[in-house]
Design a protein around this motif. Structure first.
Motif, mmCIF file in Angstrom:
data_model
loop_
_atom_site.group_PDB
_atom_site.id
_atom_site.type_symbol
_atom_site.label_atom_id
_atom_site.label_comp_id
_atom_site.label_asym_id
_atom_site.label_seq_id
_atom_site.Cartn_x
_atom_site.Cartn_y
_atom_site.Cartn_z
ATOM 1 N N GLU A 1 55.025 105.355 0.473
ATOM 2 C CA GLU A 1 53.711 105.950 0.221
ATOM 3 C C GLU A 1 53.262 106.862 1.351
ATOM 4 O OE1 GLU A 1 49.036 104.612 -0.347
ATOM 5 O OE2 GLU A 1 50.625 103.137 -0.640
ATOM 6 N N ASN A 2 52.770 108.044 0.984
ATOM 7 C CA ASN A 2 52.149 108.945 1.961
ATOM 8 C C ASN A 2 50.859 108.325 2.489
ATOM 9 O OD1 ASN A 2 51.367 109.633 -0.916
ATOM 10 N ND2 ASN A 2 49.715 110.669 0.182
ATOM 11 N N PRO A 3 50.568 108.485 3.785
ATOM 12 C CA PRO A 3 49.407 107.811 4.380
ATOM 13 C C PRO A 3 48.121 108.610 4.250
ATOM 14 C CG PRO A 3 50.621 108.954 6.089
ATOM 15 C CD PRO A 3 51.388 109.184 4.791
ATOM 16 N N SER A 4 47.006 107.930 4.495
ATOM 17 C CA SER A 4 45.748 108.618 4.787
ATOM 18 C C SER A 4 45.652 108.721 6.305
ATOM 19 C CB SER A 4 44.552 107.856 4.224
ATOM 20 O OG SER A 4 44.509 106.532 4.723
ATOM 21 N N THR A 5 45.266 109.899 6.825
ATOM 22 C CA THR A 5 45.287 110.108 8.269
ATOM 23 C C THR A 5 43.928 110.567 8.781
ATOM 24 O OG1 THR A 5 46.113 112.367 7.963
ATOM 25 C CG2 THR A 5 47.750 110.642 8.312
ATOM 26 N N TYR A 6 43.685 110.203 10.029
ATOM 27 C CA TYR A 6 42.429 110.543 10.704
ATOM 28 C C TYR A 6 42.687 111.286 12.014
ATOM 29 C CZ TYR A 6 41.305 107.005 7.299
ATOM 30 O OH TYR A 6 41.234 106.301 6.126
ATOM 31 N N VAL A 7 43.938 111.238 12.473
ATOM 32 C CA VAL A 7 44.374 111.992 13.646
ATOM 33 C C VAL A 7 45.761 112.548 13.354
ATOM 34 C CG1 VAL A 7 43.058 110.599 15.300
ATOM 35 C CG2 VAL A 7 45.414 109.948 14.738
ATOM 36 N N THR A 8 46.159 113.565 14.102
ATOM 37 C CA THR A 8 47.505 114.103 13.999
ATOM 38 C C THR A 8 48.129 114.143 15.394
ATOM 39 O OG1 THR A 8 46.675 116.362 14.206
ATOM 40 C CG2 THR A 8 46.986 115.499 11.970
ATOM 41 N N PHE A 9 49.448 114.322 15.446
ATOM 42 C CA PHE A 9 50.175 114.336 16.709
ATOM 43 C C PHE A 9 50.568 115.768 17.064
ATOM 44 C CE2 PHE A 9 50.627 110.069 15.192
ATOM 45 C CZ PHE A 9 50.649 109.276 16.345
ATOM 46 N N PRO A 10 50.240 116.248 18.258
ATOM 47 C CA PRO A 10 50.588 117.621 18.632
ATOM 48 C C PRO A 10 52.092 117.841 18.744
ATOM 49 C CG PRO A 10 49.682 116.427 20.518
ATOM 50 C CD PRO A 10 49.460 115.567 19.319
ATOM 51 N N ASP A 11 52.877 116.764 18.888
ATOM 52 C CA ASP A 11 54.316 116.947 19.019
ATOM 53 C C ASP A 11 55.048 116.900 17.682
ATOM 54 O OD1 ASP A 11 53.594 114.276 18.851
ATOM 55 O OD2 ASP A 11 55.263 113.556 20.062
ATOM 56 N N SER A 12 54.307 116.813 16.562
ATOM 57 C CA SER A 12 54.952 116.888 15.252
ATOM 58 C C SER A 12 55.604 118.262 15.078
ATOM 59 C CB SER A 12 53.944 116.656 14.131
ATOM 60 O OG SER A 12 53.534 115.310 14.075
ATOM 61 N N ASP B 1 32.130 111.916 15.395
ATOM 62 C CA ASP B 1 31.269 112.034 16.577
ATOM 63 C C ASP B 1 30.597 113.398 16.687
ATOM 64 O OD1 ASP B 1 31.941 109.479 17.272
ATOM 65 O OD2 ASP B 1 33.515 110.057 18.690
ATOM 66 N N GLU B 2 31.159 114.397 16.014
ATOM 67 C CA GLU B 2 30.568 115.739 16.041
ATOM 68 C C GLU B 2 29.670 115.992 14.833
ATOM 69 O OE1 GLU B 2 33.990 115.357 16.824
ATOM 70 O OE2 GLU B 2 33.276 115.327 18.905
ATOM 71 N N GLY B 3 29.443 114.971 14.019
ATOM 72 C CA GLY B 3 28.609 115.130 12.848
ATOM 73 C C GLY B 3 29.316 115.745 11.656
ATOM 74 N N GLU B 4 30.640 115.883 11.731
ATOM 75 C CA GLU B 4 31.411 116.444 10.630
ATOM 76 C C GLU B 4 31.764 115.350 9.623
ATOM 77 O OE1 GLU B 4 32.104 119.632 10.220
ATOM 78 O OE2 GLU B 4 31.143 120.217 12.112
ATOM 79 N N LEU B 5 31.998 115.763 8.391
ATOM 80 C CA LEU B 5 32.363 114.827 7.333
ATOM 81 C C LEU B 5 33.685 114.135 7.655
ATOM 82 C CD1 LEU B 5 31.944 113.636 4.460
ATOM 83 C CD2 LEU B 5 33.193 115.643 3.591
ATOM 84 N N LEU B 6 33.710 112.817 7.511
ATOM 85 C CA LEU B 6 34.919 112.021 7.716
ATOM 86 C C LEU B 6 35.080 111.101 6.517
ATOM 87 C CD1 LEU B 6 37.242 111.062 9.648
ATOM 88 C CD2 LEU B 6 35.637 109.298 10.443
ATOM 89 N N LEU B 7 36.205 111.201 5.836
ATOM 90 C CA LEU B 7 36.479 110.337 4.698
ATOM 91 C C LEU B 7 37.317 109.142 5.127
ATOM 92 C CD1 LEU B 7 37.289 112.875 1.816
ATOM 93 C CD2 LEU B 7 35.077 111.959 2.570
ATOM 94 N N ILE B 8 36.978 107.975 4.586
ATOM 95 C CA ILE B 8 37.686 106.731 4.884
ATOM 96 C C ILE B 8 38.315 106.223 3.586
ATOM 97 C CG2 ILE B 8 37.499 104.385 5.763
ATOM 98 C CD1 ILE B 8 36.915 106.514 7.864
ATOM 99 N N ASP B 9 39.586 105.928 3.648
ATOM 100 C CA ASP B 9 40.312 105.400 2.487
ATOM 101 C C ASP B 9 39.934 103.937 2.305
ATOM 102 O OD1 ASP B 9 42.231 105.235 0.417
ATOM 103 O OD2 ASP B 9 43.754 104.523 1.815
ATOM 104 N N SER B 10 38.784 103.691 1.674
ATOM 105 C CA SER B 10 38.154 102.372 1.682
ATOM 106 C C SER B 10 38.510 101.483 0.497
ATOM 107 C CB SER B 10 36.628 102.529 1.744
ATOM 108 O OG SER B 10 36.185 103.373 0.685
#
Length: 307
Positions: free
Chosen positions: A158-169, A232-241
Protein backbone atom coordinates in the motif's frame (compact mmCIF):
# COMPACT_ATOMS: atom_id res chain seq x y z
CA UNK A 1 -1.23 -49.05 -14.50
CA UNK A 2 -2.71 -46.28 -12.39
CA UNK A 3 -0.62 -44.46 -9.80
CA UNK A 4 -2.12 -43.41 -6.50
CA UNK A 5 -1.66 -39.92 -5.14
CA UNK A 6 0.36 -41.34 -2.27
CA UNK A 7 2.63 -43.40 -4.56
CA UNK A 8 3.31 -40.45 -6.87
CA UNK A 9 4.33 -38.21 -3.98
CA UNK A 10 1.58 -35.69 -4.82
CA UNK A 11 -1.04 -34.42 -2.41
CA UNK A 12 -4.47 -33.16 -3.39
CA UNK A 13 -4.96 -30.23 -1.06
CA UNK A 14 -8.38 -28.64 -0.98
CA UNK A 15 -9.14 -25.32 0.69
CA UNK A 16 -10.56 -25.81 4.16
CA UNK A 17 -12.82 -22.78 3.81
CA UNK A 18 -15.26 -21.67 1.10
CA UNK A 19 -13.81 -19.79 -1.85
CA UNK A 20 -15.82 -16.62 -2.32
CA UNK A 21 -15.65 -14.30 -5.30
CA UNK A 22 -14.02 -10.94 -4.55
CA UNK A 23 -13.42 -9.48 -8.02
CA UNK A 24 -15.41 -6.32 -8.59
CA UNK A 25 -16.79 -6.17 -5.05
CA UNK A 26 -16.85 -3.36 -2.49
CA UNK A 27 -16.35 -4.19 1.17
CA UNK A 28 -15.76 -2.67 4.58
CA UNK A 29 -13.50 -3.01 7.58
CA UNK A 30 -14.88 -5.75 9.82
CA UNK A 31 -15.74 -4.62 13.35
CA UNK A 32 -16.90 -7.38 15.76
CA UNK A 33 -19.62 -5.12 17.18
CA UNK A 34 -21.27 -5.28 13.74
CA UNK A 35 -21.35 -9.08 13.56
CA UNK A 36 -25.01 -9.62 14.45
CA UNK A 37 -26.18 -6.75 12.23
CA UNK A 38 -24.18 -8.15 9.31
CA UNK A 39 -25.56 -11.67 9.76
CA UNK A 40 -29.12 -10.31 10.01
CA UNK A 41 -28.72 -8.15 6.89
CA UNK A 42 -30.36 -9.52 3.73
CA UNK A 43 -27.72 -7.79 1.57
CA UNK A 44 -24.69 -7.11 3.77
CA UNK A 45 -22.16 -6.39 1.06
CA UNK A 46 -19.16 -7.90 -0.67
CA UNK A 47 -16.14 -8.60 1.54
CA UNK A 48 -14.55 -7.69 4.85
CA UNK A 49 -11.00 -6.68 5.73
CA UNK A 50 -9.29 -7.14 9.08
CA UNK A 51 -6.02 -5.90 10.52
CA UNK A 52 -3.81 -8.93 11.04
CA UNK A 53 -2.44 -7.69 14.36
CA UNK A 54 -5.89 -7.83 15.95
CA UNK A 55 -6.01 -11.60 15.42
CA UNK A 56 -2.56 -12.79 16.41
CA UNK A 57 -3.77 -14.40 19.63
CA UNK A 58 -4.58 -18.09 19.58
CA UNK A 59 -8.35 -17.82 20.06
CA UNK A 60 -11.14 -16.06 21.93
CA UNK A 61 -14.06 -13.89 20.78
CA UNK A 62 -12.16 -12.06 17.99
CA UNK A 63 -11.36 -15.34 16.24
CA UNK A 64 -14.87 -16.69 16.81
CA UNK A 65 -16.35 -13.60 15.12
CA UNK A 66 -13.89 -13.64 12.22
CA UNK A 67 -14.40 -17.37 11.67
CA UNK A 68 -18.14 -16.78 11.39
CA UNK A 69 -17.64 -13.98 8.86
CA UNK A 70 -15.16 -16.05 6.85
CA UNK A 71 -17.77 -18.77 6.35
CA UNK A 72 -20.04 -16.38 4.46
CA UNK A 73 -17.77 -13.77 2.88
CA UNK A 74 -14.34 -13.29 1.31
CA UNK A 75 -11.80 -11.77 3.68
CA UNK A 76 -8.84 -9.48 3.02
CA UNK A 77 -5.96 -9.64 5.53
CA UNK A 78 -4.24 -6.29 6.01
CA UNK A 79 -1.01 -5.97 8.02
CA UNK A 80 -0.06 -2.73 9.74
CA UNK A 81 3.03 -3.62 11.82
CA UNK A 82 5.40 -5.58 9.56
CA UNK A 83 7.69 -2.53 9.27
CA UNK A 84 8.52 -3.68 5.76
CA UNK A 85 10.27 -0.39 5.00
CA UNK A 86 12.47 -0.43 8.10
CA UNK A 87 16.28 -0.71 8.10
CA UNK A 88 16.44 -3.73 10.40
CA UNK A 89 15.52 -7.36 9.61
CA UNK A 90 11.88 -8.34 9.76
CA UNK A 91 10.62 -9.68 13.08
CA UNK A 92 10.56 -13.45 12.44
CA UNK A 93 8.07 -14.11 15.25
CA UNK A 94 5.68 -11.51 13.84
CA UNK A 95 6.09 -12.90 10.33
CA UNK A 96 5.34 -16.40 11.62
CA UNK A 97 2.12 -15.18 13.25
CA UNK A 98 1.21 -13.44 10.00
CA UNK A 99 1.78 -16.68 8.07
CA UNK A 100 -0.35 -18.61 10.55
CA UNK A 101 -3.24 -16.20 9.96
CA UNK A 102 -2.95 -16.57 6.19
CA UNK A 103 -3.12 -20.35 6.56
CA UNK A 104 -5.93 -20.21 9.12
CA UNK A 105 -8.31 -17.94 7.17
CA UNK A 106 -7.18 -18.38 3.55
CA UNK A 107 -7.83 -14.71 2.72
CA UNK A 108 -8.64 -13.64 -0.81
CA UNK A 109 -6.15 -10.74 -0.55
CA UNK A 110 -3.09 -10.11 1.64
CA UNK A 111 -1.54 -6.66 2.04
CA UNK A 112 0.92 -4.52 3.98
CA UNK A 113 2.09 -0.89 4.10
CA UNK A 114 5.08 0.73 2.49
CA UNK A 115 6.24 2.13 5.83
CA UNK A 116 8.29 1.40 8.91
CA UNK A 117 7.24 1.35 12.56
CA UNK A 118 10.11 -0.13 14.57
CA UNK A 119 13.59 0.91 15.65
CA UNK A 120 15.65 -1.69 17.47
CA UNK A 121 13.31 -2.71 20.33
CA UNK A 122 11.01 0.33 20.06
CA UNK A 123 7.61 -0.07 18.38
CA UNK A 124 5.86 3.09 17.16
CA UNK A 125 2.10 3.34 16.87
CA UNK A 126 2.43 4.93 13.46
CA UNK A 127 3.27 4.20 9.83
CA UNK A 128 6.38 6.25 9.11
CA UNK A 129 7.70 7.27 5.66
CA UNK A 130 11.01 6.34 4.08
CA UNK A 131 13.36 7.92 1.53
CA UNK A 132 12.87 6.82 -2.06
CA UNK A 133 16.36 5.78 -3.14
CA UNK A 134 17.96 2.80 -4.87
CA UNK A 135 19.33 1.58 -1.54
CA UNK A 136 15.86 1.68 0.01
CA UNK A 137 14.40 -0.16 -2.98
CA UNK A 138 16.92 -2.98 -2.49
CA UNK A 139 16.18 -3.29 1.24
CA UNK A 140 12.39 -3.19 0.87
CA UNK A 141 12.52 -5.67 -2.02
CA UNK A 142 14.41 -8.12 0.21
CA UNK A 143 11.73 -7.76 2.87
CA UNK A 144 8.91 -8.27 0.36
CA UNK A 145 10.65 -11.37 -0.99
CA UNK A 146 10.94 -12.74 2.54
CA UNK A 147 7.26 -12.14 3.28
CA UNK A 148 6.07 -13.65 0.00
CA UNK A 149 8.30 -16.70 0.36
CA UNK A 150 7.08 -17.22 3.94
CA UNK A 151 3.35 -16.95 3.25
CA UNK A 152 3.47 -18.52 -0.22
CA UNK A 153 1.29 -15.72 -1.58
CA UNK A 154 1.57 -12.49 -3.51
CA UNK A 155 1.65 -9.47 -1.20
CA UNK A 156 -0.11 -6.22 -2.07
CA UNK A 157 1.89 -3.17 -0.97
CA UNK A 158 0.00 0.00 0.00
CA UNK A 159 1.11 3.53 -0.85
CA UNK A 160 1.42 5.65 2.32
CA UNK A 161 -0.09 8.90 3.49
CA UNK A 162 2.79 11.33 4.11
CA UNK A 163 3.32 14.48 6.12
CA UNK A 164 7.05 14.98 5.48
CA UNK A 165 9.40 14.13 2.62
CA UNK A 166 13.11 13.28 2.50
CA UNK A 167 15.49 15.64 0.64
CA UNK A 168 17.71 12.69 -0.30
CA UNK A 169 14.94 10.90 -2.24
CA UNK A 170 16.08 10.30 -5.82
CA UNK A 171 12.84 8.98 -7.34
CA UNK A 172 9.13 9.59 -7.12
CA UNK A 173 6.86 7.39 -5.02
CA UNK A 174 5.24 5.93 -8.13
CA UNK A 175 8.63 5.08 -9.64
CA UNK A 176 9.67 3.52 -6.32
CA UNK A 177 6.55 1.32 -6.25
CA UNK A 178 7.01 0.34 -9.89
CA UNK A 179 10.59 -0.75 -9.18
CA UNK A 180 9.43 -2.88 -6.24
CA UNK A 181 6.84 -4.58 -8.45
CA UNK A 182 9.46 -5.29 -11.11
CA UNK A 183 11.93 -6.74 -8.60
CA UNK A 184 9.59 -8.83 -6.46
CA UNK A 185 6.44 -9.57 -8.44
CA UNK A 186 4.36 -8.12 -5.62
CA UNK A 187 1.06 -6.38 -6.28
CA UNK A 188 -0.13 -2.98 -5.14
CA UNK A 189 -2.91 -1.72 -2.91
CA UNK A 190 -3.88 1.74 -4.11
CA UNK A 191 -5.18 3.87 -1.24
CA UNK A 192 -6.81 6.82 -2.97
CA UNK A 193 -7.43 8.71 0.26
CA UNK A 194 -3.69 8.44 0.98
CA UNK A 195 -2.99 9.89 -2.46
CA UNK A 196 -5.28 12.86 -1.80
CA UNK A 197 -3.88 13.42 1.72
CA UNK A 198 -0.25 13.27 0.58
CA UNK A 199 -0.84 15.44 -2.49
CA UNK A 200 -2.59 18.11 -0.41
CA UNK A 201 0.07 18.07 2.30
CA UNK A 202 3.03 18.07 -0.10
CA UNK A 203 1.55 20.45 -2.69
CA UNK A 204 1.51 18.21 -5.77
CA UNK A 205 -1.26 17.04 -8.10
CA UNK A 206 -3.20 13.94 -7.09
CA UNK A 207 -4.27 13.56 -10.73
CA UNK A 208 -0.66 13.60 -11.94
CA UNK A 209 0.29 11.03 -9.29
CA UNK A 210 -2.52 8.69 -10.34
CA UNK A 211 -1.68 9.15 -14.02
CA UNK A 212 1.79 7.74 -13.27
CA UNK A 213 0.63 5.00 -10.88
CA UNK A 214 1.16 1.42 -12.20
CA UNK A 215 -2.55 0.52 -12.19
CA UNK A 216 -1.97 -2.78 -14.01
CA UNK A 217 -0.52 -4.19 -10.78
CA UNK A 218 -3.26 -3.01 -8.39
CA UNK A 219 -5.15 -5.82 -6.67
CA UNK A 220 -7.20 -3.76 -4.22
CA UNK A 221 -8.27 -0.16 -3.59
CA UNK A 222 -8.79 1.58 -0.25
CA UNK A 223 -11.09 4.52 0.40
CA UNK A 224 -11.37 6.33 3.73
CA UNK A 225 -12.19 9.57 5.45
CA UNK A 226 -9.65 12.16 6.56
CA UNK A 227 -9.55 15.04 9.03
CA UNK A 228 -8.59 18.66 8.35
CA UNK A 229 -6.15 20.47 10.66
CA UNK A 230 -3.67 23.34 10.43
CA UNK A 231 0.10 23.05 10.57
CA UNK A 232 2.38 25.41 12.52
CA UNK A 233 2.20 27.98 9.70
CA UNK A 234 -1.59 27.92 9.59
CA UNK A 235 -1.67 25.94 6.34
CA UNK A 236 -4.15 23.14 5.68
CA UNK A 237 -2.94 19.74 6.92
CA UNK A 238 -4.87 16.56 6.17
CA UNK A 239 -4.70 13.58 8.53
CA UNK A 240 -5.48 10.06 7.33
CA UNK A 241 -7.84 9.50 10.26
CA UNK A 242 -10.29 6.82 9.02
CA UNK A 243 -12.96 8.35 11.25
CA UNK A 244 -15.61 9.58 8.84
CA UNK A 245 -17.19 9.24 5.40
CA UNK A 246 -15.13 9.33 2.21
CA UNK A 247 -14.68 12.93 1.02
CA UNK A 248 -16.24 14.09 -2.25
CA UNK A 249 -12.82 14.78 -3.79
CA UNK A 250 -11.70 11.22 -3.04
CA UNK A 251 -14.88 9.81 -4.60
CA UNK A 252 -14.15 11.79 -7.77
CA UNK A 253 -10.59 10.44 -7.94
CA UNK A 254 -11.94 6.95 -7.37
CA UNK A 255 -14.34 7.21 -10.31
CA UNK A 256 -11.47 8.32 -12.54
CA UNK A 257 -9.30 5.41 -11.41
CA UNK A 258 -12.05 2.83 -11.90
CA UNK A 259 -12.69 4.31 -15.33
CA UNK A 260 -9.11 3.44 -16.25
CA UNK A 261 -8.58 0.21 -14.31
CA UNK A 262 -11.95 -1.48 -14.46
CA UNK A 263 -13.77 -2.74 -11.34
CA UNK A 264 -11.22 -3.65 -8.66
CA UNK A 265 -11.99 -4.90 -5.12
CA UNK A 266 -12.57 -1.75 -3.08
CA UNK A 267 -12.55 -1.37 0.69
CA UNK A 268 -14.07 1.34 2.86
CA UNK A 269 -11.75 1.85 5.85
CA UNK A 270 -13.34 3.21 9.05
CA UNK A 271 -11.25 2.51 12.14
CA UNK A 272 -12.22 5.09 14.77
CA UNK A 273 -15.44 6.88 15.75
CA UNK A 274 -16.97 3.74 14.26
CA UNK A 275 -20.61 4.23 13.16
CA UNK A 276 -23.48 1.78 13.27
CA UNK A 277 -23.51 -0.85 10.55
CA UNK A 278 -26.05 0.89 8.22
CA UNK A 279 -23.82 3.95 7.77
CA UNK A 280 -20.70 1.89 7.09
CA UNK A 281 -22.65 -0.27 4.66
CA UNK A 282 -23.93 2.85 2.87
CA UNK A 283 -20.36 3.88 2.04
CA UNK A 284 -19.64 0.44 0.59
CA UNK A 285 -22.88 0.56 -1.39
CA UNK A 286 -21.78 3.84 -2.99
CA UNK A 287 -18.49 2.24 -4.03
CA UNK A 288 -20.31 -0.82 -5.37
CA UNK A 289 -22.52 1.38 -7.54
CA UNK A 290 -19.42 2.87 -9.20
CA UNK A 291 -17.92 -0.59 -9.72
CA UNK A 292 -21.16 -1.90 -11.21
CA UNK A 293 -21.45 1.00 -13.65
CA UNK A 294 -17.90 0.35 -14.85
CA UNK A 295 -18.54 -3.39 -15.21
CA UNK A 296 -21.66 -2.70 -17.28
CA UNK A 297 -19.74 -0.31 -19.53
CA UNK A 298 -16.99 -2.84 -20.35
CA UNK A 299 -18.98 -5.01 -22.79
CA UNK A 300 -20.09 -1.92 -24.74
CA UNK A 301 -16.48 -0.71 -24.92
CA UNK A 302 -15.35 -4.08 -26.25
CA UNK A 303 -18.04 -3.99 -28.95
CA UNK A 304 -16.98 -0.50 -30.02
CA UNK A 305 -13.35 -1.66 -30.12
CA UNK A 306 -14.29 -4.66 -32.23
CA UNK A 307 -13.25 -7.19 -29.56
Amino acid sequence: MSTSTKDSGLALVSPRLPKHKIAGLAGTSFKPQHLQAILADDAPGGFFEVHAENYMGAGGPPHAALARIREEFPVSLHGVCMSIGGPQPLDRAHLKRFKDLVERYEPALVSEHLAWSTHETIYYNDLLPLPYTKATVARVAEHIDEVQETIGRRLLLENPSTYVTFPDSTMSETAFLRELVNRTGCGLLLDINNVFVSATNQGYSALAYLADFPLDHVGEIHLAGHAEQEDDEGELLLIDSHDGPVADAVWKLYELVIGRSGPLPTLIEWDSAIPDWPLLKREATAAQAILDRRAQAQPREKIRAGV
